[in-house]
Scaffold this active site. Structure first.
Site, short mmCIF file in Angstrom:
data_model
loop_
_atom_site.label_atom_id
_atom_site.label_comp_id
_atom_site.label_asym_id
_atom_site.label_seq_id
_atom_site.Cartn_x
_atom_site.Cartn_y
_atom_site.Cartn_z
CD GLU A 108 -4.37 -2.29 -6.91
OE1 GLU A 108 -4.24 -3.27 -7.67
OE2 GLU A 108 -4.44 -2.40 -5.68
CG ASP A 139 -1.05 -1.88 -6.21
OD1 ASP A 139 -1.08 -0.63 -6.19
OD2 ASP A 139 -1.54 -2.60 -5.31
NE ARG A 186 -0.01 -6.95 -7.09
CZ ARG A 186 0.18 -6.46 -5.85
NH1 ARG A 186 -0.64 -5.51 -5.40
NH2 ARG A 186 1.12 -6.93 -5.08
CE1 TYR A 237 2.08 -3.60 -1.58
CE2 TYR A 237 2.04 -3.34 -3.96
CZ TYR A 237 1.47 -3.82 -2.80
OH TYR A 237 0.31 -4.55 -2.86
CD GLU A 249 -4.85 -1.60 -1.83
OE1 GLU A 249 -4.96 -2.33 -2.82
OE2 GLU A 249 -3.83 -1.53 -1.15
CG HIS A 288 1.00 0.09 -2.58
ND1 HIS A 288 1.27 0.42 -1.29
CD2 HIS A 288 0.13 -0.95 -2.51
CE1 HIS A 288 0.62 -0.39 -0.47
NE2 HIS A 288 -0.09 -1.22 -1.19
CD GLU A 300 -5.34 -8.05 -4.50
OE1 GLU A 300 -4.11 -7.94 -4.55
OE2 GLU A 300 -6.08 -7.23 -3.93
CD1 TRP A 321 5.50 0.64 2.17
CD2 TRP A 321 3.36 0.00 2.38
NE1 TRP A 321 5.44 -0.73 1.95
CE2 TRP A 321 4.14 -1.13 2.06
CE3 TRP A 321 1.98 -0.14 2.55
CZ2 TRP A 321 3.58 -2.42 1.91
CZ3 TRP A 321 1.43 -1.40 2.41
CH2 TRP A 321 2.22 -2.52 2.09
NE ARG A 323 -7.56 -2.96 -6.25
CZ ARG A 323 -7.44 -4.20 -5.77
NH1 ARG A 323 -8.32 -5.12 -6.05
NH2 ARG A 323 -6.43 -4.51 -4.98
O1 EZ4 Z 1 -0.94 -3.25 0.38
O2 EZ4 Z 1 -3.25 -5.60 1.71
O3 EZ4 Z 1 -3.57 -4.72 -3.98
N1 EZ4 Z 1 -3.19 -5.08 -2.92
C1 EZ4 Z 1 -2.46 -4.37 -2.07
C2 EZ4 Z 1 -2.13 -5.01 -0.74
C3 EZ4 Z 1 -2.12 -4.00 0.41
C4 EZ4 Z 1 -2.19 -4.72 1.73
C5 EZ4 Z 1 -2.40 -3.75 2.89
O4 EZ4 Z 1 -2.74 -4.43 4.02
O5 EZ4 Z 1 -2.12 -3.25 -2.37
O6 EZ4 Z 1 -0.89 -5.68 -0.82
CO CO Z 2 -3.31 -2.57 -4.09
#
Ligand code: EZ4
Ligand code: CO
Length: 404
Positions: free
Chosen positions: A238, A212, A149, A161, A264, A214, A341, A404, A285
């Site tokens: 992702e 990702d 990743r 992030y 997730e 996010h 992961e 976030w 996920r």
């Molecule tokens: O932001 O586990 O794909 N993994 C992620 C992680 C999450 C954190 C949140 O607790 O996006 O880094």
């Molecule tokens: Co993620």
């Protein structure tokens, strides 16, 4: 026979980061461990188990795993949500561990046995700029990873992030309140395709690349990004958008053939039922700990399989070695778990948790020790006291709160 549940204890410790673990002891003296870690909300889950679940479990037959799941989920009247589902998940994982130990078999044997020899792993590479990212990806590839990743800085933003300022990336920061980060989606969208294209050029066609977003885009932005990255041939893209509204994925899906992964933050089948039934994603996920445990994630995986959706379970540092082991046992026994992961944990974590899983040549295996195969050193854990830690909060350039 595994006897009755005699004791349910909660262990909160912080070897490098916070973890909440559950220890169930049966009247036969067999012990099972579960992971109840919920990043930034650890003590809520600890209290839920200690104050509301523990007393209701004492005296129940320890070998009734599914019945206990039903009892905790349906019996409480109040359903779903991350605190509840992580608490139920921890109990469920601990009972699978306990029962497999009582029978002297690894958990994957109880789940029907291995469906393949090993599980493909991916980990994180990060760099503020392209040269740093390339160094990080090269080093990760050197370490044996076949799937990586890639996260990177965005010009004009001081924090992004998935990208560390210094050493290993850890999203939660210690302190009394979350750090605040500034975020600019337009700057990210201008920059991301260039970086990922250059990275693909550097690594060649074989390496699996993942990225990702996010949850930071709206569906239109998500569709544009996914479409612009088709040539990069990502393994997956992702969390493009927050998915509380599952139907919004339809327009993203229709716009692109870039594989999509999401989930997730999901905690039950009800968070992804439409995504799976309409095959709006390629990979689900959900994590075994946050998704109600082995029993419920197996339901999700089977439902996903019916719709030709694969899984790539969440495995950041906040998934403790106990849940990582649970994910690998379930993954080995589930034909549609395509990748896991594997972010790893801070060095001190190994002083408390000794997992039996192994990483070789880009692949993970849960090991064949009875149960989950994770030893927990409670004496060592006492040396690492809980310290408040929070995930960051993000704001846009005008000061408004954003995802976030
Ligand atoms: O932001 O586990 O794909 N993994 C992620 C992680 C999450 C954190 C949140 O607790 O996006 O880094
Ligand atoms: Co993620």
């Amino acid at each position: 026979m595994s006897g009755q549940i005699e004791k349910v204890e909660v262990l909160v410790c912080s070897p490098g980061r916070n973890y909440v673990s559950v220890k169930i002891t049966s009247s036969d003296g067999v012990v099972g461990w579960g992971d109840a870690t919920l990043n930034g909300r650890e003590l809520a889950v600890a209290a839920y188990i200690r104050d509301h679940l523990a007393s209701t479990l004492i005296g129940r037959p320890a070998d009734r795993i599914e019945d206990t799941w039903q009892y905790l989920y349906r019996g409480a009247y109040w359903r779903r949500g991350p605190v509840t589902m992580t608490a139920i998940g921890a109990i469920d994982i601990a009972l699978w561990d306990l029962n497999a130990k009582a029978l002297g078999v690894p958990v994957h044997r109880l789940l029907g046995g291995a469906t393949r020899n090993r599980i493909l792993a991916y980990t994180h590479a990060t760099g503020w700029d392209l040269p740093a990212l390339i160094d990080s990806v090269d080093a990760t590839r050197e370490a044996g990873y076949r799937a990586i990743r890639a996260q990177f800085g965005v010009p004009g933003l001081e924090t992004v992030y998935g990208v560390s300022q210094s050493a290993a990336y850890e999203p939660a920061g210690r302190g009394a309140r979350p750090a605040e980060e500034l975020w600019d989606t337009h700057a990210y969208l201008r920059h991301a395709p260039k970086v990922l294209s250059a990275l693909r050029e550097h690594v060649g066609p074989d390496l699996h690349l993942l990225h990702d977003a996010h949850h930071r885009l709206d569906p239109t932005q998500a569709a544009r990004l996914a479409r612009s990255l088709e040539e990069v041939d990502l393994f997956w893209l992702e969390d493009l958008i927050p998915a509380e509204n599952q139907e919004l994925l339809r327009s993203v899906r229709a716009a692109t053939v870039t594989p999509l992964a999401i989930g997730e933050v999901f905690t039950s089948i009800w968070d992804c039922r439409i995504l799976l039934a309409e095959r709006l994603i390629d990979f689900i996920r959900m994590a075994v700990s946050h998704g109600g445990g082995i029993s419920h994630l197996r339901t999700v995986l089977n439902y996903a399989a019916v719709h030709q959706v694969k899984a790539g379970p969440h495995g950041p540092s906040d998934i403790s070695p106990i849940a990582m082991a649970a994910s690998l046992h379930l993954g080995l026994a589930s034909p549609n778990v395509a990748i896991q992961e594997y972010m790893g944990h801070p060095a001190e974590t190994a002083e408390v948790f000794s997992p039996g899983y192994t990483f070789t040549d880009g692949y993970l295996h849960p090991g064949d020790a009875p149960g989950l195969g994770v030893e927990v050193d409670e004496t060592a854990a006492a040396r690492f006291e809980y310290e408040g830690a929070y995930l960051p909060t993000a704001r846009t350039l005008d000061g408004g709160v954003t995802d976030w």
